[in-house]
Design a protein around this motif. Structure first.
Motif, PDB file in Angstrom:
ATOM      1  N   GLY A  41     -37.070  25.514 -28.294  1.00  0.00           N
ATOM      2  CA  GLY A  41     -36.638  26.579 -27.443  1.00  0.00           C
ATOM      3  C   GLY A  41     -36.785  26.325 -26.205  1.00  0.00           C
ATOM      4  O   GLY A  41     -35.802  26.857 -25.159  1.00  0.00           O
ATOM      5  N   ILE A  42     -37.862  25.747 -25.624  1.00  0.00           N
ATOM      6  CA  ILE A  42     -37.748  25.646 -24.160  1.00  0.00           C
ATOM      7  C   ILE A  42     -38.124  23.993 -23.638  1.00  0.00           C
ATOM      8  O   ILE A  42     -37.357  23.676 -22.620  1.00  0.00           O
ATOM      9  CB  ILE A  42     -38.949  26.579 -23.757  1.00  0.00           C
ATOM     10  N   ALA A  43     -38.923  23.372 -24.502  1.00  0.00           N
ATOM     11  CA  ALA A  43     -39.307  22.244 -23.772  1.00  0.00           C
ATOM     12  C   ALA A  43     -38.118  20.986 -23.956  1.00  0.00           C
ATOM     13  O   ALA A  43     -37.888  20.441 -22.919  1.00  0.00           O
ATOM     14  CB  ALA A  43     -40.580  21.660 -24.516  1.00  0.00           C
ATOM     15  N   LYS A  44     -37.623  21.304 -25.009  1.00  0.00           N
ATOM     16  CA  LYS A  44     -36.255  20.214 -25.015  1.00  0.00           C
ATOM     17  C   LYS A  44     -35.058  20.621 -24.180  1.00  0.00           C
ATOM     18  O   LYS A  44     -34.792  19.726 -23.429  1.00  0.00           O
ATOM     19  CB  LYS A  44     -35.736  20.306 -26.421  1.00  0.00           C
ATOM     20  N   PRO A  45     -34.713  21.832 -23.985  1.00  0.00           N
ATOM     21  CA  PRO A  45     -33.764  22.184 -23.325  1.00  0.00           C
ATOM     22  C   PRO A  45     -34.204  22.001 -21.670  1.00  0.00           C
ATOM     23  O   PRO A  45     -33.202  21.648 -20.705  1.00  0.00           O
ATOM     24  CB  PRO A  45     -33.304  23.672 -23.525  1.00  0.00           C
ATOM     25  N   TRP A  46     -35.214  22.252 -21.476  1.00  0.00           N
ATOM     26  CA  TRP A  46     -35.740  21.864 -19.865  1.00  0.00           C
ATOM     27  C   TRP A  46     -35.823  20.802 -19.443  1.00  0.00           C
ATOM     28  O   TRP A  46     -35.171  20.167 -18.429  1.00  0.00           O
ATOM     29  CB  TRP A  46     -37.263  22.453 -20.136  1.00  0.00           C
ATOM     30  N   ASP A  47     -35.990  19.634 -20.629  1.00  0.00           N
ATOM     31  CA  ASP A  47     -35.883  18.015 -20.347  1.00  0.00           C
ATOM     32  C   ASP A  47     -34.599  17.696 -20.165  1.00  0.00           C
ATOM     33  O   ASP A  47     -34.086  16.983 -19.396  1.00  0.00           O
ATOM     34  CB  ASP A  47     -36.592  17.598 -21.555  1.00  0.00           C
ATOM     35  N   LYS A  48     -33.593  18.431 -21.169  1.00  0.00           N
ATOM     36  CA  LYS A  48     -32.118  17.865 -21.142  1.00  0.00           C
ATOM     37  C   LYS A  48     -31.585  18.564 -19.731  1.00  0.00           C
ATOM     38  O   LYS A  48     -30.695  17.588 -19.179  1.00  0.00           O
ATOM     39  CB  LYS A  48     -31.450  18.800 -22.023  1.00  0.00           C
ATOM     40  N   ARG A  49     -31.905  19.704 -19.197  1.00  0.00           N
ATOM     41  CA  ARG A  49     -31.345  20.018 -17.951  1.00  0.00           C
ATOM     42  C   ARG A  49     -31.744  19.307 -16.796  1.00  0.00           C
ATOM     43  O   ARG A  49     -31.030  18.885 -15.862  1.00  0.00           O
ATOM     44  CB  ARG A  49     -32.044  21.659 -17.947  1.00  0.00           C
ATOM     45  N   ASP A  50     -33.051  18.763 -16.767  1.00  0.00           N
ATOM     46  CA  ASP A  50     -33.610  17.809 -15.544  1.00  0.00           C
ATOM     47  C   ASP A  50     -32.712  16.733 -15.733  1.00  0.00           C
ATOM     48  O   ASP A  50     -32.520  16.145 -14.430  1.00  0.00           O
ATOM     49  CB  ASP A  50     -35.286  17.909 -15.915  1.00  0.00           C
ATOM     50  N   LYS A  51     -32.733  16.217 -16.830  1.00  0.00           N
ATOM     51  CA  LYS A  51     -31.808  14.782 -16.740  1.00  0.00           C
ATOM     52  C   LYS A  51     -30.490  14.864 -16.514  1.00  0.00           C
ATOM     53  O   LYS A  51     -30.148  13.990 -15.846  1.00  0.00           O
ATOM     54  CB  LYS A  51     -32.085  14.274 -18.343  1.00  0.00           C
ATOM     55  N   ALA A  52     -29.868  16.109 -16.932  1.00  0.00           N
ATOM     56  CA  ALA A  52     -28.478  16.198 -16.298  1.00  0.00           C
ATOM     57  C   ALA A  52     -28.520  16.515 -14.959  1.00  0.00           C
ATOM     58  O   ALA A  52     -27.407  15.978 -14.297  1.00  0.00           O
ATOM     59  CB  ALA A  52     -27.952  17.311 -17.141  1.00  0.00           C
ATOM     60  N   ARG A  53     -29.333  17.280 -14.529  1.00  0.00           N
ATOM     61  CA  ARG A  53     -29.195  17.429 -13.013  1.00  0.00           C
ATOM     62  C   ARG A  53     -29.284  16.206 -12.182  1.00  0.00           C
ATOM     63  O   ARG A  53     -28.461  15.926 -11.154  1.00  0.00           O
ATOM     64  CB  ARG A  53     -30.622  18.294 -12.595  1.00  0.00           C
ATOM     65  N   GLU A  54     -30.250  15.528 -12.627  1.00  0.00           N
ATOM     66  CA  GLU A  54     -30.395  14.030 -12.114  1.00  0.00           C
ATOM     67  C   GLU A  54     -29.179  13.230 -11.966  1.00  0.00           C
ATOM     68  O   GLU A  54     -28.717  12.721 -11.195  1.00  0.00           O
ATOM     69  CB  GLU A  54     -31.624  13.157 -12.697  1.00  0.00           C
ATOM     70  N   LYS A  55     -28.701  13.208 -13.279  1.00  0.00           N
ATOM     71  CA  LYS A  55     -27.353  12.389 -13.191  1.00  0.00           C
ATOM     72  C   LYS A  55     -26.037  12.903 -12.655  1.00  0.00           C
ATOM     73  O   LYS A  55     -25.492  12.171 -12.045  1.00  0.00           O
ATOM     74  CB  LYS A  55     -26.938  12.518 -14.943  1.00  0.00           C
ATOM     75  N   LEU A  56     -26.094  14.384 -12.311  1.00  0.00           N
ATOM     76  CA  LEU A  56     -25.345  14.831 -11.712  1.00  0.00           C
ATOM     77  C   LEU A  56     -25.179  14.583 -10.208  1.00  0.00           C
ATOM     78  O   LEU A  56     -24.117  14.337  -9.546  1.00  0.00           O
ATOM     79  CB  LEU A  56     -25.281  16.518 -11.636  1.00  0.00           C
ATOM     80  N   LEU A  57     -26.475  14.262  -9.517  1.00  0.00           N
ATOM     81  CA  LEU A  57     -26.600  13.718  -8.285  1.00  0.00           C
ATOM     82  C   LEU A  57     -25.856  12.614  -8.094  1.00  0.00           C
ATOM     83  O   LEU A  57     -25.351  12.007  -6.839  1.00  0.00           O
ATOM     84  CB  LEU A  57     -28.097  13.609  -7.737  1.00  0.00           C
ATOM     85  N   ARG A  58     -25.846  11.627  -9.166  1.00  0.00           N
ATOM     86  CA  ARG A  58     -25.459  10.300  -8.799  1.00  0.00           C
ATOM     87  C   ARG A  58     -23.733  10.078  -9.495  1.00  0.00           C
ATOM     88  O   ARG A  58     -23.174   9.077  -9.168  1.00  0.00           O
ATOM     89  CB  ARG A  58     -26.155   9.339  -9.702  1.00  0.00           C
TER      90      ARG A  58
END
Ligand SMILES: [Zn+2]
Length: 202
Positions: A154-171
């Motif tokens: 519910g939270i740990a997995k989407p949180w992790d996914k969101r962080d990774k996607a944000r990082e990738k979005l910067l590049r």
């Protein structure tokens, strides 16, 4: 009391799959209140079917201690079964507001050391041979495990996914990749919000 063969090798079994020997139940059945030696037969059922039975007899040692003898069979294959017959120490403690409380002393040993923990419920997990405390068998409650899974999904997995996607979005350079990542972030956000809403409602 022999200690051989009572070492614990199992890990993280779920409480719901184990047979329970509950002190409250023994009191309800009148086993603890009588002073002379006597026994009862306990049965465990799954639905209508009796899945296990055990003979229990109590022998008083003193005003505050007794020995509970347990006799039961465990089937090793569909044809063969092995009999177990041993005693567990029971102790009484005085309650703060009067009355007494009965306890099992866990008969298991872990890494060569006897456990001897005072407990109200002993367990016989599937595949084990002796009753023992929840900590010796490292039993977990299914609900707690389910809670952990729900938390992760519910939270740990989407949180992790969101962080990774944000990082990738910067590049990210390509508009197509940017759109994909933004979509992923939005989906993870929605999942987190949904989880939080459910928790508030629960
Ligand atoms: Zn124990």
């Amino acid at each position: 009391m022999p200690n051989t063969g009572r070492g614990v090798t199992m890990k993280k079994t779920i409480c719901d799959d184990a047979l329970r020997l509950d002190m409250t139940e023994l009191r309800r059945l009148g086993l603890l209140q009588r002073t002379e030696r006597h026994g009862i037969v306990l049965r465990w059922r799954r639905g209508e079917q009796v899945i296990a039975r055990m003979y229990c007899a109590l022998r008083s040692l003193s005003a505050s201690a007794a020995l509970l003898r347990l006799s039961y069979d465990i089937s090793e294959t569909s044809r063969e079964s092995k009999g177990f017959d041993y005693e567990i120490l029971l102790v009484k403690s005085k309650c703060y507001f009067g009355g007494v409380r009965d306890w099992f002393m866990c008969p298991l040993s872990k890494e060569g050391r006897p456990c001897g923990r005072r407990c109200r419920v002993l367990y016989l997990p599937h595949g084990a041979q002796y009753f023992g405390c929840r900590l010796c068998y490292e039993l977990t409650y299914e609900s707690r495990q389910r809670h952990r899974n729900r938390f992760y999904e519910g939270i740990a997995k989407p949180w992790d996914k969101r962080d990774k996607a944000r990082e990738k979005l910067l590049r990210a350079r390509k508009p197509k990749t940017m759109r994909k990542l933004a979509e992923r972030i939005w989906q993870a956000d929605m999942a987190i919000k949904q989880y939080c809403r459910e928790q508030r409602m629960a």
